[in-house]
Design a protein around this motif. Structure first.
Motif, PDB file in Angstrom:
ATOM      1  N   VAL A  99       0.756  -0.995   0.008  1.00 39.76           N
ATOM      2  CA  VAL A  99       0.191  -0.350   0.109  1.00 39.76           C
ATOM      3  C   VAL A  99       0.524   1.261   0.252  1.00 39.76           C
ATOM      4  O   VAL A  99       0.671   2.568  -0.785  1.00 39.76           O
ATOM      5  N   GLU A 100       1.456   1.248   0.748  1.00 34.77           N
ATOM      6  CA  GLU A 100       2.791   2.416   0.822  1.00 34.77           C
ATOM      7  C   GLU A 100       3.505   2.687  -0.250  1.00 34.77           C
ATOM      8  O   GLU A 100       3.564   3.747  -1.000  1.00 34.77           O
ATOM      9  N   MET A 101       3.790   1.917  -1.228  1.00 36.30           N
ATOM     10  CA  MET A 101       4.495   2.039  -2.407  1.00 36.30           C
ATOM     11  C   MET A 101       3.652   2.213  -3.734  1.00 36.30           C
ATOM     12  O   MET A 101       4.052   2.791  -4.144  1.00 36.30           O
ATOM     13  N   ILE A 102       2.450   2.185  -3.744  1.00 34.84           N
ATOM     14  CA  ILE A 102       1.179   2.499  -4.460  1.00 34.84           C
ATOM     15  C   ILE A 102       0.996   3.759  -4.462  1.00 34.84           C
ATOM     16  O   ILE A 102       0.780   4.712  -4.993  1.00 34.84           O
ATOM     17  N   VAL A 103       1.003   4.673  -2.921  1.00 39.03           N
ATOM     18  CA  VAL A 103       0.440   5.755  -2.635  1.00 39.03           C
ATOM     19  C   VAL A 103       1.100   6.553  -2.767  1.00 39.03           C
ATOM     20  O   VAL A 103       1.294   7.488  -3.378  1.00 39.03           O
ATOM     21  N   GLU A 104       2.539   6.243  -2.725  1.00 38.94           N
ATOM     22  CA  GLU A 104       4.135   6.810  -2.856  1.00 38.94           C
ATOM     23  C   GLU A 104       3.492   7.358  -4.272  1.00 38.94           C
ATOM     24  O   GLU A 104       3.995   8.016  -5.208  1.00 38.94           O
ATOM     25  N   ARG A 105       3.327   6.257  -5.987  1.00 40.07           N
ATOM     26  CA  ARG A 105       3.391   6.289  -7.132  1.00 40.07           C
ATOM     27  C   ARG A 105       2.532   6.773  -7.595  1.00 40.07           C
ATOM     28  O   ARG A 105       2.907   7.688  -7.889  1.00 40.07           O
ATOM     29  N   PHE A 117       1.883   7.832  10.068  1.00 35.00           N
ATOM     30  CA  PHE A 117       1.279   7.033   9.633  1.00 35.00           C
ATOM     31  C   PHE A 117       1.139   5.589   8.512  1.00 35.00           C
ATOM     32  O   PHE A 117       0.163   5.046   8.834  1.00 35.00           O
ATOM     33  N   LEU A 118       1.247   6.378   7.690  1.00 30.10           N
ATOM     34  CA  LEU A 118       1.112   4.587   6.623  1.00 30.10           C
ATOM     35  C   LEU A 118       1.845   3.714   6.825  1.00 30.10           C
ATOM     36  O   LEU A 118       1.570   2.650   6.604  1.00 30.10           O
ATOM     37  N   PRO A 119       3.383   4.055   7.211  1.00 26.52           N
ATOM     38  CA  PRO A 119       4.040   3.051   7.172  1.00 26.52           C
ATOM     39  C   PRO A 119       3.715   2.110   9.019  1.00 26.52           C
ATOM     40  O   PRO A 119       3.642   0.865   8.534  1.00 26.52           O
ATOM     41  N   LEU A 120       3.604   3.017   9.553  1.00 27.01           N
ATOM     42  CA  LEU A 120       2.453   2.830  10.951  1.00 27.01           C
ATOM     43  C   LEU A 120       1.173   1.049  11.280  1.00 27.01           C
ATOM     44  O   LEU A 120       1.091   1.274  11.665  1.00 27.01           O
TER      45      LEU A 120
END
Length: 205
Positions: A99-105, A117-120
């Motif tokens: 999810v973190e990679m998708i949101v960052e992209r 709070f995303l990686p957490l």
């Protein structure tokens, strides 16, 4: 009807925030803005929906006592339940990274807004709590586990969006100074929790 009942119950009666007060760290920190809250709520819902069925399969076909009987009679007494916590977290962390990679992209602004709070999400007690509740309740099949995960995510999403909408509205209100910030947020959370408790008497037939 069993699926509908479980879905509604997981949203309103067993709401992760208002019934069990799980995931409060990110709930309190992120619920200042509706857009950011929506992004985090969707991420939590996605991870709960994906990880609960996987952890259900892991629990019932690998971890609990007798789960490995399908490998042969010699494995019928094997009990790996002591590994459940660390393996549940490992699966949750894997989906959190995805999810973190998708949101960052695809949404750098949301990624920046969510910050740490995303990686957490990997250690969000609401998500781990979903898997532990699944383990405790011993759902009859993977469909019920998935329904519970999805409903729990929707419940958490509604809770954080509702709080964010209220906090946006009261941002410019004349609130007594000692109650500004987290003070009024705790009070509103308690009142919303009481309101959600009214659903506990509802029975779907």
């Amino acid at each position: 009807m069993e699926y509908i009942s479980l879905f509604v119950q997981s949203i309103f009666v067993d709401n992760m925030v208002f019934a069990y007060f799980l995931g409060m760290c990110s709930y309190l920190a992120v619920s200042k803005n509706v857009k950011t809250s929506l992004g985090l709520g969707l991420a939590v819902t996605f991870i709960l929906t994906c990880t609960l069925p996987l952890n259900y399969l892991l629990e019932n076909y690998v971890l609990k006592e007798g789960a490995l009987a399908w490998l042969g009679p010699e494995f019928a007494d094997v009990n790996l339940s002591f590994l459940s916590l660390i393996l549940f977290i490992a699966i949750i962390a894997s989906f959190t990274q995805l999810v973190e990679m998708i949101v960052e992209r695809f949404s750098p602004s949301l990624y920046a807004s969510l910050g740490i709070f995303l990686p957490l999400i990997a250690v969000n007690c609401a998500i781990l709590g979903g898997s532990l509740f699944m383990q405790q309740r011993e759902f009859a099949n993977i469909g019920l586990a998935t329904t519970y995960g999805f409903g729990s995510g929707i419940g958490w999403l509604l809770a954080i969006i509702g709080m964010a909408a209220i906090r946006e509205k009261i941002a410019y209100s004349d609130i007594p100074k000692p109650l500004r910030g987290l003070g009024i947020t705790f009070i509103i959370t308690a009142l919303m929790g009481i309101a959600f408790m009214s659903f506990s008497g509802i029975k779907l037939s």
